[in-house]
Design a protein around this motif. Structure first.
Motif, PDB file in Angstrom:
ATOM      1  N   THR A 102      17.997  13.001  35.248  1.00  0.00           N
ATOM      2  CA  THR A 102      17.756  13.217  32.950  1.00  0.00           C
ATOM      3  C   THR A 102      19.570  12.731  32.835  1.00  0.00           C
ATOM      4  O   THR A 102      19.735  11.684  32.133  1.00  0.00           O
ATOM      5  CB  THR A 102      17.354  14.941  33.211  1.00  0.00           C
ATOM      6  N   GLU A 103      20.269  13.715  33.780  1.00  0.00           N
ATOM      7  CA  GLU A 103      21.632  13.040  33.871  1.00  0.00           C
ATOM      8  C   GLU A 103      21.625  11.802  34.102  1.00  0.00           C
ATOM      9  O   GLU A 103      22.969  11.098  32.775  1.00  0.00           O
ATOM     10  CB  GLU A 103      22.656  14.248  34.558  1.00  0.00           C
ATOM     11  N   ASP A 104      21.512  11.438  34.771  1.00  0.00           N
ATOM     12  CA  ASP A 104      21.703   9.155  34.322  1.00  0.00           C
ATOM     13  C   ASP A 104      21.430   8.492  33.670  1.00  0.00           C
ATOM     14  O   ASP A 104      21.397   7.789  33.951  1.00  0.00           O
ATOM     15  CB  ASP A 104      21.586   9.023  36.075  1.00  0.00           C
ATOM     16  N   GLN A 105      19.875   9.345  33.282  1.00  0.00           N
ATOM     17  CA  GLN A 105      19.520   8.642  32.383  1.00  0.00           C
ATOM     18  C   GLN A 105      17.694   7.296  32.917  1.00  0.00           C
ATOM     19  O   GLN A 105      18.324   6.080  32.528  1.00  0.00           O
ATOM     20  CB  GLN A 105      19.506   7.551  31.259  1.00  0.00           C
ATOM     21  N   ALA A 106      17.631   7.941  34.187  1.00  0.00           N
ATOM     22  CA  ALA A 106      17.794   7.405  35.337  1.00  0.00           C
ATOM     23  C   ALA A 106      16.128   7.731  35.497  1.00  0.00           C
ATOM     24  O   ALA A 106      15.412   8.474  35.371  1.00  0.00           O
ATOM     25  CB  ALA A 106      18.251   6.913  36.270  1.00  0.00           C
ATOM     26  N   VAL A 107      15.098   6.960  36.317  1.00  0.00           N
ATOM     27  CA  VAL A 107      14.164   7.093  37.433  1.00  0.00           C
ATOM     28  C   VAL A 107      14.300   6.966  38.500  1.00  0.00           C
ATOM     29  O   VAL A 107      14.413   6.057  38.785  1.00  0.00           O
ATOM     30  CB  VAL A 107      12.616   7.061  36.546  1.00  0.00           C
ATOM     31  N   VAL A 245      24.658  11.738  39.862  1.00  0.00           N
ATOM     32  CA  VAL A 245      24.818  12.898  39.807  1.00  0.00           C
ATOM     33  C   VAL A 245      23.438  13.710  39.479  1.00  0.00           C
ATOM     34  O   VAL A 245      23.534  15.061  40.479  1.00  0.00           O
ATOM     35  CB  VAL A 245      25.361  13.360  38.353  1.00  0.00           C
ATOM     36  N   SER A 246      22.160  13.356  39.360  1.00  0.00           N
ATOM     37  CA  SER A 246      20.958  13.818  39.264  1.00  0.00           C
ATOM     38  C   SER A 246      20.542  14.709  40.462  1.00  0.00           C
ATOM     39  O   SER A 246      21.106  13.611  41.805  1.00  0.00           O
ATOM     40  CB  SER A 246      20.240  13.204  38.909  1.00  0.00           C
ATOM     41  N   ALA A 247      20.093  15.580  41.040  1.00  0.00           N
ATOM     42  CA  ALA A 247      19.869  15.563  41.940  1.00  0.00           C
ATOM     43  C   ALA A 247      18.680  15.945  42.559  1.00  0.00           C
ATOM     44  O   ALA A 247      18.758  15.213  43.743  1.00  0.00           O
ATOM     45  CB  ALA A 247      18.783  17.506  41.439  1.00  0.00           C
ATOM     46  N   ARG A 249      18.672  12.170  43.090  1.00  0.00           N
ATOM     47  CA  ARG A 249      19.581  10.827  43.236  1.00  0.00           C
ATOM     48  C   ARG A 249      19.400  10.433  44.862  1.00  0.00           C
ATOM     49  O   ARG A 249      19.016   9.221  44.869  1.00  0.00           O
ATOM     50  CB  ARG A 249      21.225  11.236  43.430  1.00  0.00           C
ATOM     51  N   GLY A 250      18.439  10.998  46.101  1.00  0.00           N
ATOM     52  CA  GLY A 250      18.325  10.235  46.938  1.00  0.00           C
ATOM     53  C   GLY A 250      17.348  10.254  47.427  1.00  0.00           C
ATOM     54  O   GLY A 250      16.652   9.839  48.610  1.00  0.00           O
ATOM     55  N   GLU A 251      16.222  10.639  46.376  1.00  0.00           N
ATOM     56  CA  GLU A 251      15.278   9.809  46.976  1.00  0.00           C
ATOM     57  C   GLU A 251      14.906   9.055  47.336  1.00  0.00           C
ATOM     58  O   GLU A 251      15.523   8.788  46.534  1.00  0.00           O
ATOM     59  CB  GLU A 251      13.889  10.713  45.813  1.00  0.00           C
ATOM     60  N   ALA A 252      13.664   8.516  47.808  1.00  0.00           N
ATOM     61  CA  ALA A 252      13.366   6.955  48.221  1.00  0.00           C
ATOM     62  C   ALA A 252      12.317   6.442  47.245  1.00  0.00           C
ATOM     63  O   ALA A 252      11.224   6.984  46.028  1.00  0.00           O
ATOM     64  CB  ALA A 252      12.692   7.056  49.317  1.00  0.00           C
ATOM     65  N   GLY A 253      12.243   4.942  47.131  1.00  0.00           N
ATOM     66  CA  GLY A 253      11.710   4.519  45.866  1.00  0.00           C
ATOM     67  C   GLY A 253      12.632   3.444  44.943  1.00  0.00           C
ATOM     68  O   GLY A 253      13.914   3.335  45.770  1.00  0.00           O
ATOM     69  N   GLY A 254      12.277   3.094  44.121  1.00  0.00           N
ATOM     70  CA  GLY A 254      13.074   2.444  43.060  1.00  0.00           C
ATOM     71  C   GLY A 254      13.560   2.811  42.202  1.00  0.00           C
ATOM     72  O   GLY A 254      13.240   3.592  41.300  1.00  0.00           O
ATOM     73  N   LEU A 255      14.721   2.364  41.900  1.00  0.00           N
ATOM     74  CA  LEU A 255      15.599   2.584  40.986  1.00  0.00           C
ATOM     75  C   LEU A 255      15.948   2.008  39.593  1.00  0.00           C
ATOM     76  O   LEU A 255      15.589   0.800  38.808  1.00  0.00           O
ATOM     77  CB  LEU A 255      17.315   3.429  41.024  1.00  0.00           C
ATOM     78  N   SER A 256      15.346   2.729  38.486  1.00  0.00           N
ATOM     79  CA  SER A 256      15.397   2.204  37.156  1.00  0.00           C
ATOM     80  C   SER A 256      16.563   3.020  35.748  1.00  0.00           C
ATOM     81  O   SER A 256      16.588   4.294  36.512  1.00  0.00           O
ATOM     82  CB  SER A 256      13.916   1.748  36.645  1.00  0.00           C
ATOM     83  N   GLY A 257      16.738   2.612  35.140  1.00  0.00           N
ATOM     84  CA  GLY A 257      16.712   3.129  33.766  1.00  0.00           C
ATOM     85  C   GLY A 257      18.480   2.507  33.552  1.00  0.00           C
ATOM     86  O   GLY A 257      19.159   1.623  34.024  1.00  0.00           O
ATOM     87  N   ARG A 258      19.522   3.527  33.057  1.00  0.00           N
ATOM     88  CA  ARG A 258      20.852   2.432  32.350  1.00  0.00           C
ATOM     89  C   ARG A 258      21.461   2.754  33.671  1.00  0.00           C
ATOM     90  O   ARG A 258      22.039   1.532  33.848  1.00  0.00           O
ATOM     91  CB  ARG A 258      21.976   4.836  31.983  1.00  0.00           C
ATOM     92  N   PRO A 259      21.719   3.117  35.711  1.00  0.00           N
ATOM     93  CA  PRO A 259      22.906   3.107  36.461  1.00  0.00           C
ATOM     94  C   PRO A 259      21.676   1.576  37.079  1.00  0.00           C
ATOM     95  O   PRO A 259      22.865   0.700  37.096  1.00  0.00           O
ATOM     96  CB  PRO A 259      22.050   3.615  37.209  1.00  0.00           C
ATOM     97  N   LEU A 260      20.572   0.618  36.596  1.00  0.00           N
ATOM     98  CA  LEU A 260      20.349  -0.195  36.622  1.00  0.00           C
ATOM     99  C   LEU A 260      21.031  -2.114  35.657  1.00  0.00           C
ATOM    100  O   LEU A 260      20.837  -3.098  36.159  1.00  0.00           O
ATOM    101  CB  LEU A 260      19.353  -0.371  36.969  1.00  0.00           C
ATOM    102  N   ARG A 261      21.153  -1.766  34.708  1.00  0.00           N
ATOM    103  CA  ARG A 261      21.848  -2.233  33.409  1.00  0.00           C
ATOM    104  C   ARG A 261      22.723  -3.627  34.621  1.00  0.00           C
ATOM    105  O   ARG A 261      22.289  -4.618  34.152  1.00  0.00           O
ATOM    106  CB  ARG A 261      22.118  -1.902  32.170  1.00  0.00           C
ATOM    107  N   ALA A 262      23.422  -3.060  34.489  1.00  0.00           N
ATOM    108  CA  ALA A 262      24.689  -3.654  34.971  1.00  0.00           C
ATOM    109  C   ALA A 262      24.937  -4.354  36.453  1.00  0.00           C
ATOM    110  O   ALA A 262      24.996  -6.141  35.787  1.00  0.00           O
ATOM    111  CB  ALA A 262      25.489  -2.631  35.681  1.00  0.00           C
TER     112      ALA A 262
END
Length: 352
Positions: A102-107, A245-247, A249-262
């Motif tokens: 949530t803090e990173d606006q990501a999944v 910064v989200s708790a 963040r170390g989970e395995a899998g595909g990251l999406s959301g704001r951190p992926l934009r750039a």
């Protein structure tokens, strides 16, 4: 009140509840907006021989089985993509497998192509024969017993009567070996098998943001040589950008959301430069504002898709994005969306 409630429970359960409500045609206050207003003509896009009333689309993954039915078309999207569907049903990876950052606006997700299989998918698509915007099918292979050169053409043949375009997904990080299919030799074999059964149906390929520049260049040429009309850039990333910064963040899998934009936008711009107008691009990854939409378009996308932003902000995001996009066009002194495609690709292709 509905969205805060959904965000307070397990994300996969919340998602299932939303799909069920949509499939039943329910319109609880806060979950669905009123009837979508007619889009400003400046937002209209023509691509793949299809007309899109606006460039803001729903990415695959939200409605894997086409369960949500006609309700999705009431939200104001310019295109809707369903799937990923595989030939046989599969349950996917063990739960929990979706994590909100949530803090990173990501999944982060490691679903693993969980879906009800092709037969159920086709029955649900049959309910969508009357629709106001183009509909896409995103297709993949099962974890076990798969033969990509056999399965992808068979899936294209099966869904072709019901959709306006098909996306070959070779880039999910959650099916072992799937991303290897992006290699030139394997992708060419798949596309060569798909081409004879595709007919005039537009075929697109969805790529991973973790692909090297040389790998992307090879993939572009393989697509062009085999009659592919477009790319979706990009899928989720297995990398973890600095600053999360989200708790979870170390989970395995595909990251999406704001951190992926750039990262996704940079690859989109690189794909645009490599394609030289031979492929139409759809940009996805980290879209939360009208400025984000315009950036994807300026990087080379004719259309843009979202998922994580939609998951966080709900259907109210769609009209807001379109209004913000019109304002961004005015600020950039651009008349129409189509006039902005690729105008900053050279700049956005370089590391920031």
């Amino acid at each position: 009140m509905v969205l805060p409630l959904l965000r307070s429970i397990d994300p996969e359960r919340a998602h299932g509840m939303a799909i069920k409500a949509l499939g039943m045609g329910l319109v609880p206050m806060g979950l669905l907006p009123g009837a979508a207003a007619q889009d400003d003509p400046r937002l209209a896009v023509t691509a793949f021989g299809l007309r899109f009333p606006n460039p803001v689309g729903l990415a695959a993954g939200f409605d894997k089985n086409a369960d949500a039915g006609p309700a999705l078309f009431r939200l104001g999207f310019g295109l809707v993509e369903t799937g990923t569907v595989t030939p046989k049903p599969q349950i996917g990876n063990p739960r929990p497998r979706i994590f909100r950052l949530t803090e990173d606006q990501a999944v982060i997700n490691r679903l693993g192509f969980n879906n009800k299989g092709l037969d159920v998918y086709l029955r649900n698509l049959a309910r969508l024969s009357s629709r106001p915007v183009p509909l896409g099918a995103n297709i993949g292979i099962n974890k076990e017993g798969a033969d990509p050169v056999r399965d992808y053409p068979a899936l294209v043949t099966a869904v072709a009567p019901w959709v306006d375009y098909v996306v070959i997904n070779v880039s999910s990080p959650n099916t072992p070996g799937l991303r290897d299919l992006q290699s030139e030799a394997q992708l060419r074999a798949i596309l060569s098998a798909v081409r004879p059964v595709a007919g005039h149906l537009p075929i697109l390929v969805k790529v991973a943001p973790d692909l090297s520049h040389d790998g992307l260049a090879d993939l572009v040429e393989a697509c062009v040589d085999n009659g592919v009309q477009g790319l979706i850039v990009s899928n989720t990333t297995i990398s973890r950008p600095a600053g999360l910064v989200s708790a979870h963040r170390g989970e395995a899998g595909g990251l999406s959301g704001r951190p992926l934009r750039a990262m996704a936008t940079r690859m989109l711009a690189q794909a645009y430069r490599l394609a030289h107008g031979r492929l139409t691009l759809i940009g996805t990854g980290g879209v939360f504002s009208g400025a984000d939409v315009l950036e994807k378009i300026q990087a080379g996308a004719a259309l843009v898709q979202l998922y994580t932003g939609f998951a966080y902000h709900g259907p109210a995001l769609i009209p807001r994005l379109k209004q913000e996009l019109l304002a961004a066009l005015d600020q950039a002194h651009v008349e129409r969306v189509a006039d902005a495609v690729g105008t900053r690709a050279d700049i956005l292709a370089e590391p920031s």
